[in-house]
Design a protein around this motif. Sequence first.
Motif, PDB file in Angstrom:
ATOM      1  N   ALA A  20       0.826  -1.206   0.000  1.00  9.98           N
ATOM      2  CA  ALA A  20       0.000   0.000   0.000  1.00  9.98           C
ATOM      3  C   ALA A  20       0.857   1.252   0.000  1.00  9.98           C
ATOM      4  O   ALA A  20       0.414   2.316  -0.441  1.00  9.98           O
ATOM      5  CB  ALA A  20      -0.935   0.005   1.213  1.00  9.98           C
ATOM      6  N   HIS A  21       2.076   1.150   0.466  1.00  8.99           N
ATOM      7  CA  HIS A  21       3.022   2.255   0.464  1.00  8.99           C
ATOM      8  C   HIS A  21       3.897   2.205  -0.787  1.00  8.99           C
ATOM      9  O   HIS A  21       4.157   3.229  -1.419  1.00  8.99           O
ATOM     10  CB  HIS A  21       3.896   2.195   1.718  1.00  8.99           C
ATOM     11  N   GLU A  22       4.331   1.016  -1.162  1.00  6.03           N
ATOM     12  CA  GLU A  22       5.191   0.858  -2.339  1.00  6.03           C
ATOM     13  C   GLU A  22       4.499   1.323  -3.617  1.00  6.03           C
ATOM     14  O   GLU A  22       5.155   1.826  -4.541  1.00  6.03           O
ATOM     15  CB  GLU A  22       5.614  -0.609  -2.462  1.00  6.03           C
ATOM     16  N   LEU A  23       3.174   1.171  -3.660  1.00  8.24           N
ATOM     17  CA  LEU A  23       2.429   1.581  -4.847  1.00  8.24           C
ATOM     18  C   LEU A  23       2.557   3.077  -5.118  1.00  8.24           C
ATOM     19  O   LEU A  23       2.559   3.505  -6.275  1.00  8.24           O
ATOM     20  CB  LEU A  23       0.948   1.219  -4.682  1.00  8.24           C
ATOM     21  N   TRP A  24       2.654   3.879  -4.048  1.00  9.69           N
ATOM     22  CA  TRP A  24       2.859   5.323  -4.261  1.00  9.69           C
ATOM     23  C   TRP A  24       4.356   5.633  -4.332  1.00  9.69           C
ATOM     24  O   TRP A  24       4.785   6.530  -5.053  1.00  9.69           O
ATOM     25  CB  TRP A  24       2.186   6.141  -3.163  1.00  9.69           C
ATOM     26  N   MET A  25       5.161   4.895  -3.584  1.00 10.17           N
ATOM     27  CA  MET A  25       6.610   5.102  -3.633  1.00 10.17           C
ATOM     28  C   MET A  25       7.130   5.076  -5.067  1.00 10.17           C
ATOM     29  O   MET A  25       7.935   5.915  -5.480  1.00 10.17           O
ATOM     30  CB  MET A  25       7.327   4.029  -2.810  1.00 10.17           C
TER      31      MET A  25
ATOM     32  N   GLN B 221       5.625   5.760  -7.739  1.00  5.44           N
ATOM     33  CA  GLN B 221       5.105   6.847  -8.575  1.00  5.44           C
ATOM     34  C   GLN B 221       5.787   8.184  -8.288  1.00  5.44           C
ATOM     35  O   GLN B 221       5.626   9.141  -9.034  1.00  5.44           O
ATOM     36  CB  GLN B 221       3.602   7.003  -8.349  1.00  5.44           C
ATOM     37  N   GLY B 222       6.527   8.261  -7.166  1.00  3.91           N
ATOM     38  CA  GLY B 222       7.226   9.488  -6.825  1.00  3.91           C
ATOM     39  C   GLY B 222       6.421  10.387  -5.907  1.00  3.91           C
ATOM     40  O   GLY B 222       5.198  10.281  -5.800  1.00  3.91           O
ATOM     41  N   GLY B 223       7.127  11.297  -5.219  1.00  2.77           N
ATOM     42  CA  GLY B 223       6.472  12.254  -4.350  1.00  2.77           C
ATOM     43  C   GLY B 223       5.889  11.647  -3.100  1.00  2.77           C
ATOM     44  O   GLY B 223       4.870  12.128  -2.585  1.00  2.77           O
ATOM     45  N   PHE B 224       6.529  10.611  -2.560  1.00  8.02           N
ATOM     46  CA  PHE B 224       5.965   9.898  -1.418  1.00  8.02           C
ATOM     47  C   PHE B 224       7.081   9.348  -0.553  1.00  8.02           C
ATOM     48  O   PHE B 224       8.063   8.802  -1.044  1.00  8.02           O
ATOM     49  CB  PHE B 224       5.087   8.747  -1.917  1.00  8.02           C
ATOM     50  N   LEU B 225       6.923   9.512   0.764  1.00 13.18           N
ATOM     51  CA  LEU B 225       7.819   8.906   1.746  1.00 13.18           C
ATOM     52  C   LEU B 225       6.979   8.198   2.792  1.00 13.18           C
ATOM     53  O   LEU B 225       5.845   8.602   3.068  1.00 13.18           O
ATOM     54  CB  LEU B 225       8.680   9.973   2.429  1.00 13.18           C
ATOM     55  N   THR B 226       7.530   7.158   3.386  1.00 10.84           N
ATOM     56  CA  THR B 226       6.806   6.413   4.406  1.00 10.84           C
ATOM     57  C   THR B 226       7.739   6.001   5.526  1.00 10.84           C
ATOM     58  O   THR B 226       8.936   5.787   5.306  1.00 10.84           O
ATOM     59  CB  THR B 226       6.136   5.158   3.814  1.00 10.84           C
ATOM     60  N   ALA B 227       7.172   5.870   6.727  1.00  7.58           N
ATOM     61  CA  ALA B 227       7.928   5.374   7.883  1.00  7.58           C
ATOM     62  C   ALA B 227       7.731   3.874   8.074  1.00  7.58           C
ATOM     63  O   ALA B 227       8.280   3.302   9.018  1.00  7.58           O
ATOM     64  CB  ALA B 227       7.499   6.118   9.144  1.00  7.58           C
ATOM     65  N   HIS B 228       6.969   3.236   7.206  1.00  6.52           N
ATOM     66  CA  HIS B 228       6.737   1.794   7.301  1.00  6.52           C
ATOM     67  C   HIS B 228       8.072   1.067   7.147  1.00  6.52           C
ATOM     68  O   HIS B 228       8.746   1.201   6.124  1.00  6.52           O
ATOM     69  CB  HIS B 228       5.755   1.362   6.203  1.00  6.52           C
ATOM     70  N   ALA B 229       8.451   0.306   8.164  1.00  6.27           N
ATOM     71  CA  ALA B 229       9.761  -0.343   8.158  1.00  6.27           C
ATOM     72  C   ALA B 229       9.806  -1.591   7.278  1.00  6.27           C
ATOM     73  O   ALA B 229      10.889  -2.119   7.018  1.00  6.27           O
ATOM     74  CB  ALA B 229      10.164  -0.715   9.588  1.00  6.27           C
ATOM     75  N   GLY B 230       8.652  -2.050   6.800  1.00  3.22           N
ATOM     76  CA  GLY B 230       8.621  -3.272   6.021  1.00  3.22           C
ATOM     77  C   GLY B 230       8.655  -3.080   4.520  1.00  3.22           C
ATOM     78  O   GLY B 230       8.639  -4.059   3.767  1.00  3.22           O
ATOM     79  N   VAL B 231       8.713  -1.833   4.052  1.00  2.48           N
ATOM     80  CA  VAL B 231       8.687  -1.612   2.609  1.00  2.48           C
ATOM     81  C   VAL B 231      10.032  -1.953   1.982  1.00  2.48           C
ATOM     82  O   VAL B 231      11.080  -1.943   2.642  1.00  2.48           O
ATOM     83  CB  VAL B 231       8.320  -0.152   2.263  1.00  2.48           C
TER      84      VAL B 231
END
Length: 451
Positions: free
Chosen positions: A366-371, A373-383
């Motif tokens: 769910a995070h990688e899908l935006w990662m 595409q650009g313009g996205f950061l996440t704190a999810h440690a499992g990505v």
Amino acid sequence: MKNTLTASVAIAALFSGAAFADGHLAYGTDGGDFTWGSYNAFADATDLSGQTVTITGAWTGNEKEKVEKVFAYFTAATGAEVNYSGSDSFEQDIVVSARSGSAPNLAAFPQPGLAADMASQGLLTPLAKGTGDWVKDNFAAGQSWVDLGTYADKDGADQLYGMFYRVDVKSLVWYSPEAFDEGGYDIPETMEELKALTDQIVADGGTPWCIGLGSGAATGWPATDWVEDMMLRTNTPEDYDAWVANEMKFDDPKVIAAIEAFGAFARNDAYVDGGAAAVASTDFRDSPAGLFTIPQKCYMHRQASFIPAFFPEGTEMGEDVDFFYFPAFADKDLGKPVLGAGALFAITNPSDAAHAMIEFMKLPIAHELWMTQGGFLTAHAGVNLAAYSDDSLRAQGEILQNATTFRFDASDLMPGEIGAGAFWTGMVDYVTGTDAAEVAKGIQTRWDAIQ
């Protein structure tokens, strides 16, 4: 009938440049893959065929297109339709709809303050039991994210209401790799090293910093970010939180010391392009220009991840300019704090599909899908960090992964009259010569007057 991995392959056509091979959907030249295992397990366990989940947020235009591609994978997994509406007036719209009983199932809040207000009015639904433990275990600096999503309900009891999704990083220092190479300068890994580098550049005849606080009616806000970063590097996270809540007064010696730590850079004529007098009058959008001049007008610029939008046209990241983490003090034992902002999902109208969307947001994909595409950061440690669309975002993602503490921009959490008023103007007064203690006392007096 719900879809599984086969359907997710079909909707991969949503993404230009995607290639499906070896059971993975790969992007770009780095071959960064999505994390399919947990997604497939979620799809097998979740059937919401015929249901609809409604979501609103502040993402419009290109960002709306990106998040809708993320939601398409939720539909593929569950069979539930997702209706997302983005609004430039989200803050007003969500309050009106919630109070009238017509709220969407979920809302993506651009900052926690409004979510906390709505929770206290009974307009949000707590997340499922155990979600806080999951966030603590699966997000970098996980307790920070639990704290940022926990608010008092209408009875005053703390509940977890928000799960953070998209994050921005502010603890960055931008620099010219070529200028550093020519000067023989290494990337500082501690605040002590950063100060030593600052002095070394002066000794070599250069000017270390470009700093500008100008921003029209919002002039002064860049200094608040400096002070917030210094608060996190000279005090505990608990002290920071107490300051934000006005439990630690603005004129407390710890806050005054953080202001003066900023002033050690900004009020030194030898340290700043144009001298200290130029700090307040230089527009923040123009202030990094000195990194790109020949000869170099400055070597470093502390600013958030958005600042490349104001770099000269054609600037190549990693070549013409790069960044490093604004470091912590080695002798303070406060870990690696990161200052930033972010958007969180909260349930405004509960349903099975709404709770399932929160479960979907736990998945790395769910995070990688935006990662990707650009313009996205996440704190999810499992990505999978390889899914980031470029090296710059990947490096910022690594800073988030290495953070021991994350704290939200304090001025955004304070009452508007303070965070977007007295704090801004007080910082302008400070850089133009007013004593830090006097500035801090004035801000606290203003805060006391609105309570």
